[in-house]
Design a protein around this motif. Structure first.
Motif, PDB file in Angstrom:
ATOM      1  N   VAL A 261       0.860  -1.183   0.000  1.00 52.34           N
ATOM      2  CA  VAL A 261       0.000   0.000   0.000  1.00 52.34           C
ATOM      3  C   VAL A 261       0.897   1.235   0.000  1.00 52.34           C
ATOM      4  CG1 VAL A 261      -1.755   1.308   1.253  1.00 52.34           C
ATOM      5  CG2 VAL A 261      -1.851  -1.198   1.213  1.00 52.34           C
ATOM      6  N   VAL A 262       0.771   2.049  -1.024  1.00 51.90           N
ATOM      7  CA  VAL A 262       1.579   3.259  -1.146  1.00 51.90           C
ATOM      8  C   VAL A 262       0.657   4.470  -1.092  1.00 51.90           C
ATOM      9  CG1 VAL A 262       3.178   4.580  -2.575  1.00 51.90           C
ATOM     10  CG2 VAL A 262       3.338   2.081  -2.522  1.00 51.90           C
ATOM     11  N   ALA A 263       0.883   5.345  -0.110  1.00 49.42           N
ATOM     12  CA  ALA A 263       0.150   6.602  -0.020  1.00 49.42           C
ATOM     13  C   ALA A 263       0.810   7.617  -0.951  1.00 49.42           C
ATOM     14  CB  ALA A 263       0.152   7.114   1.412  1.00 49.42           C
TER      15      ALA A 263
ATOM     16  N   THR B 195       1.860   1.865 -12.906  1.00 53.09           N
ATOM     17  CA  THR B 195       1.732   2.406 -11.553  1.00 53.09           C
ATOM     18  C   THR B 195       0.779   1.555 -10.731  1.00 53.09           C
ATOM     19  OG1 THR B 195       2.138   4.671 -12.341  1.00 53.09           O
ATOM     20  CG2 THR B 195       1.067   4.424 -10.196  1.00 53.09           C
ATOM     21  N   LEU B 196      -0.392   1.277 -11.284  1.00 56.43           N
ATOM     22  CA  LEU B 196      -1.396   0.507 -10.564  1.00 56.43           C
ATOM     23  C   LEU B 196      -0.996  -0.951 -10.438  1.00 56.43           C
ATOM     24  CD1 LEU B 196      -4.601   2.070 -12.133  1.00 56.43           C
ATOM     25  CD2 LEU B 196      -3.339   2.779 -10.095  1.00 56.43           C
ATOM     26  N   ALA B 197      -0.159  -1.432 -11.367  1.00 51.02           N
ATOM     27  CA  ALA B 197       0.308  -2.812 -11.276  1.00 51.02           C
ATOM     28  C   ALA B 197       1.320  -2.992 -10.154  1.00 51.02           C
ATOM     29  CB  ALA B 197       0.922  -3.244 -12.605  1.00 51.02           C
ATOM     30  N   ALA B 198       2.032  -1.923  -9.792  1.00 41.99           N
ATOM     31  CA  ALA B 198       3.121  -2.029  -8.818  1.00 41.99           C
ATOM     32  C   ALA B 198       2.656  -1.955  -7.373  1.00 41.99           C
ATOM     33  CB  ALA B 198       4.156  -0.928  -9.070  1.00 41.99           C
ATOM     34  N   ALA B 199       1.494  -1.338  -7.126  1.00 34.70           N
ATOM     35  CA  ALA B 199       1.100  -1.100  -5.737  1.00 34.70           C
ATOM     36  C   ALA B 199      -0.396  -0.890  -5.634  1.00 34.70           C
ATOM     37  CB  ALA B 199       1.830   0.121  -5.179  1.00 34.70           C
ATOM     38  N   ASN B 200      -0.878  -1.013  -4.426  1.00 36.75           N
ATOM     39  CA  ASN B 200      -2.236  -0.650  -4.061  1.00 36.75           C
ATOM     40  C   ASN B 200      -2.178   0.822  -3.655  1.00 36.75           C
ATOM     41  OD1 ASN B 200      -4.842  -0.492  -3.071  1.00 36.75           O
ATOM     42  ND2 ASN B 200      -4.688  -2.336  -1.812  1.00 36.75           N
ATOM     43  N   VAL B 201      -2.583   1.700  -4.561  1.00 36.64           N
ATOM     44  CA  VAL B 201      -2.357   3.138  -4.401  1.00 36.64           C
ATOM     45  C   VAL B 201      -3.520   3.789  -3.671  1.00 36.64           C
ATOM     46  CG1 VAL B 201      -1.855   5.309  -5.582  1.00 36.64           C
ATOM     47  CG2 VAL B 201      -1.120   3.134  -6.594  1.00 36.64           C
ATOM     48  N   VAL B 202      -3.190   4.657  -2.695  1.00 36.99           N
ATOM     49  CA  VAL B 202      -4.217   5.494  -2.082  1.00 36.99           C
ATOM     50  C   VAL B 202      -3.771   6.948  -2.213  1.00 36.99           C
ATOM     51  CG1 VAL B 202      -3.223   5.066   0.226  1.00 36.99           C
ATOM     52  CG2 VAL B 202      -5.510   6.057   0.016  1.00 36.99           C
ATOM     53  N   LEU B 203      -4.501   7.691  -3.007  1.00 34.55           N
ATOM     54  CA  LEU B 203      -4.234   9.103  -3.215  1.00 34.55           C
ATOM     55  C   LEU B 203      -4.903   9.885  -2.092  1.00 34.55           C
ATOM     56  CD1 LEU B 203      -3.290  11.520  -4.957  1.00 34.55           C
ATOM     57  CD2 LEU B 203      -5.438  11.285  -6.241  1.00 34.55           C
ATOM     58  N   VAL B 204      -4.175  10.832  -1.503  1.00 39.38           N
ATOM     59  CA  VAL B 204      -4.665  11.596  -0.355  1.00 39.38           C
ATOM     60  C   VAL B 204      -4.588  13.080  -0.683  1.00 39.38           C
ATOM     61  CG1 VAL B 204      -4.477  11.957   2.130  1.00 39.38           C
ATOM     62  CG2 VAL B 204      -3.686   9.797   1.128  1.00 39.38           C
ATOM     63  N   GLY B 205      -5.701  13.786  -0.554  1.00 32.74           N
ATOM     64  CA  GLY B 205      -5.665  15.220  -0.808  1.00 32.74           C
ATOM     65  C   GLY B 205      -7.037  15.814  -1.042  1.00 32.74           C
TER      66      GLY B 205
ATOM     67  N   THR C 205      -7.623  -3.464  -7.438  1.00 34.34           N
ATOM     68  CA  THR C 205      -6.731  -2.302  -7.360  1.00 34.34           C
ATOM     69  C   THR C 205      -6.507  -1.695  -8.740  1.00 34.34           C
ATOM     70  OG1 THR C 205      -4.788  -3.741  -7.536  1.00 34.34           O
ATOM     71  CG2 THR C 205      -5.556  -3.171  -5.316  1.00 34.34           C
ATOM     72  N   SER C 206      -7.422  -1.954  -9.675  1.00 32.99           N
ATOM     73  CA  SER C 206      -7.284  -1.394 -11.016  1.00 32.99           C
ATOM     74  C   SER C 206      -7.553   0.107 -11.037  1.00 32.99           C
ATOM     75  CB  SER C 206      -8.234  -2.101 -11.990  1.00 32.99           C
ATOM     76  OG  SER C 206      -9.595  -1.922 -11.591  1.00 32.99           O
ATOM     77  N   ARG C 207      -8.164   0.607  -9.966  1.00 35.90           N
ATOM     78  CA  ARG C 207      -8.337   2.048  -9.796  1.00 35.90           C
ATOM     79  C   ARG C 207      -7.665   2.449  -8.486  1.00 35.90           C
ATOM     80  NH1 ARG C 207     -14.393   3.384  -9.427  1.00 35.90           N
ATOM     81  NH2 ARG C 207     -14.411   1.365  -8.356  1.00 35.90           N
ATOM     82  N   PRO C 208      -6.986   3.579  -8.436  1.00 32.77           N
ATOM     83  CA  PRO C 208      -6.424   4.020  -7.157  1.00 32.77           C
ATOM     84  C   PRO C 208      -7.537   4.371  -6.178  1.00 32.77           C
ATOM     85  CG  PRO C 208      -6.184   5.732  -8.824  1.00 32.77           C
ATOM     86  CD  PRO C 208      -6.690   4.517  -9.541  1.00 32.77           C
ATOM     87  N   ALA C 209      -7.296   4.081  -4.913  1.00 29.64           N
ATOM     88  CA  ALA C 209      -8.200   4.576  -3.875  1.00 29.64           C
ATOM     89  C   ALA C 209      -7.977   6.073  -3.716  1.00 29.64           C
ATOM     90  CB  ALA C 209      -7.933   3.852  -2.562  1.00 29.64           C
ATOM     91  N   PHE C 210      -9.025   6.790  -3.358  1.00 31.95           N
ATOM     92  CA  PHE C 210      -8.902   8.236  -3.117  1.00 31.95           C
ATOM     93  C   PHE C 210      -9.469   8.537  -1.740  1.00 31.95           C
ATOM     94  CE2 PHE C 210     -10.643  12.684  -3.869  1.00 31.95           C
ATOM     95  CZ  PHE C 210      -9.429  13.291  -3.568  1.00 31.95           C
ATOM     96  N   LEU C 211      -8.592   9.041  -0.861  1.00 28.47           N
ATOM     97  CA  LEU C 211      -8.982   9.444   0.484  1.00 28.47           C
ATOM     98  C   LEU C 211      -9.052  10.972   0.508  1.00 28.47           C
ATOM     99  CD1 LEU C 211      -9.568   8.928   3.457  1.00 28.47           C
ATOM    100  CD2 LEU C 211      -7.114   8.739   3.852  1.00 28.47           C
ATOM    101  N   PRO C 212     -10.243  11.553   0.445  1.00 27.78           N
ATOM    102  CA  PRO C 212     -10.342  13.017   0.357  1.00 27.78           C
ATOM    103  C   PRO C 212     -10.073  13.695   1.697  1.00 27.78           C
ATOM    104  CG  PRO C 212     -12.521  12.031   0.386  1.00 27.78           C
ATOM    105  CD  PRO C 212     -11.545  10.894   0.359  1.00 27.78           C
ATOM    106  N   MET C 213      -9.403  14.833   1.623  1.00 29.18           N
ATOM    107  CA  MET C 213      -9.199  15.693   2.781  1.00 29.18           C
ATOM    108  C   MET C 213      -9.502  17.126   2.348  1.00 29.18           C
ATOM    109  SD  MET C 213      -5.632  14.363   4.557  1.00 29.18           S
ATOM    110  CE  MET C 213      -5.792  15.595   5.879  1.00 29.18           C
TER     111      MET C 213
END
Length: 343
Positions: A12-14, A37-47, A80-88
């Motif tokens: 998991v990469v933030a 990018t999505l193949a390498a990690a379980n992405v969570v975008l924060v912002g 994980t074909s789409r990045p997770a998005f954690l909104p702030m």
């Protein structure tokens, strides 16, 4: 192994959008549009949602995401074909003036990074990759340290030696002093710091798959001090530190004159160089490959990476930012994050 198990095994990469007035949001949009990018990690975008939309618009891309309400939802996602998005909600659009370093943007960056580090402390993420920051904005926004690395170290409770690494392809560099006035550099050149920096570099490269890293130490003074005629740091500090490192089983070499050591690296004779101050290594690295370099925050309990270039205010919003260094930074974060995960 099933496909679901394989996906769950990803680190998991933030990922953060960086300074809202710079090229970071555009770079992140370009990064997340890449399948690798999505193949390498379980992405969570924060912002901030508006900033993420702005980055996509500037890049001319639309990147689907999966909204999550917390980092705990990200680990083990089957899809994980789409990045997770954690909104702030950290900064309003009207508080940001593109290409200008301001307190609101700096405070936003700090809030997002602190949220990611809290998740790392809770073992909810394995690595952090952040888009370029602006130190002036961060200091206006509340940064109390000389740079983000020292902020990370305090937040994460680091008590040992830490320093920035810069990487360009297969070459790594570190430095004894960093974001300090040039006049203050000599007081940072101590035997203990040289030993700690070289040891951390050697062990980090071993952890990244190099069984016997070839690490060399640069001198401080012109012509490597010329035996004391141009300065005594090499004679009194750096050479004794190298001897002590060798006695401890860390086979580093040097010191070598700073104006020739990078020729050895360019020709493939070295894997890493320990430099004495910021520009000694940064000028060489950026000349060799400005658009490819990566900064790795060394000595922390998890990998934190970023492109080595800055916020590029001169081209912010113009849709022409080069994603190469950001992609390299993310790849290192994913690789190191995978290695950090328990077996």
């Amino acid at each position: 192994m099933s496909m679901a198990a394989s996906l769950n095994d990803k680190p998991v990469v933030a990922l953060t959008l960086g300074d809202p007035a710079g090229i970071g949001p555009e770079l992140v949009a370009r990064l997340l549009a890449r399948q690798e990018t999505l193949a390498a990690a379980n992405v969570v975008l924060v912002g901030d949602p508006w900033l993420w939309q702005d980055g996509q618009a500037i890049a001319g891309l639309e990147v689907p995401t999966q909204r999550v309400d917390g980092f705990a939802e990200v680990r083990g996602r089957a899809d994980t074909s789409r990045p997770a998005f954690l909104p702030m909600d950290t900064v309003a659009a009207e508080q940001v003036v593109r290409s200008r370093s301001e307190a609101a943007g700096g405070a936003s960056v700090l809030r997002v990074l602190d949220r990611c580090m809290d998740a790392a402390l809770a073992r909810e993420v394995d690595a952090i990759c952040f888009a370029p920051l602006n130190k002036q904005a961060m200091k206006l926004g509340g940064l109390r340290h000389e740079d983000e690395l020292h902020h990370f170290a305090e937040h994460l409770g680091v008590t040992g030696y830490f320093c920035e690494f810069n990487t360009l392809d297969a070459l790594w560099t570190s430095r004894i002093s960093s974001h300090v006035p040039l006049a203050d550099v000599p007081k940072y050149i101590t035997r203990e710091r040289v030993i700690a920096a070289a040891t951390l570099m050697y062990r980090t490269l071993q952890a990244n798959g190099l069984a016997q890293p070839r690490v060399a130490v640069a001198g401080l003074n012109p012509h490597n001090g010329e035996g004391g005629l141009c300065g005594r740091e090499e004679v009194d500090v750096i050479e004794p530190a190298v001897r002590e490192l060798n006695a401890q089983g860390i086979p580093v070499t040097g010191p070598f004159s700073a104006d020739t050591i990078f020729l050895r690296a360019r020709d493939g004779a070295l894997d890493a160089i320990v430099t004495m101050y910021h520009d000694q290594g940064q000028i060489a690295i950026k000349l060799l490959g400005f658009s490819r370099g990566v900064t790795v925050q060394g000595g922390l309990p998890l990998p934190i990476t970023t492109p080595a270039h800055g916020t590029a205010y001169d081209i912010a919003g113009q849709g022409k930012a080069d994603v190469t260094a950001t992609a390299n930074a993310f790849a290192i974060a994913a690789r190191m994050g995978r290695a950090r995960r328990p077996a």
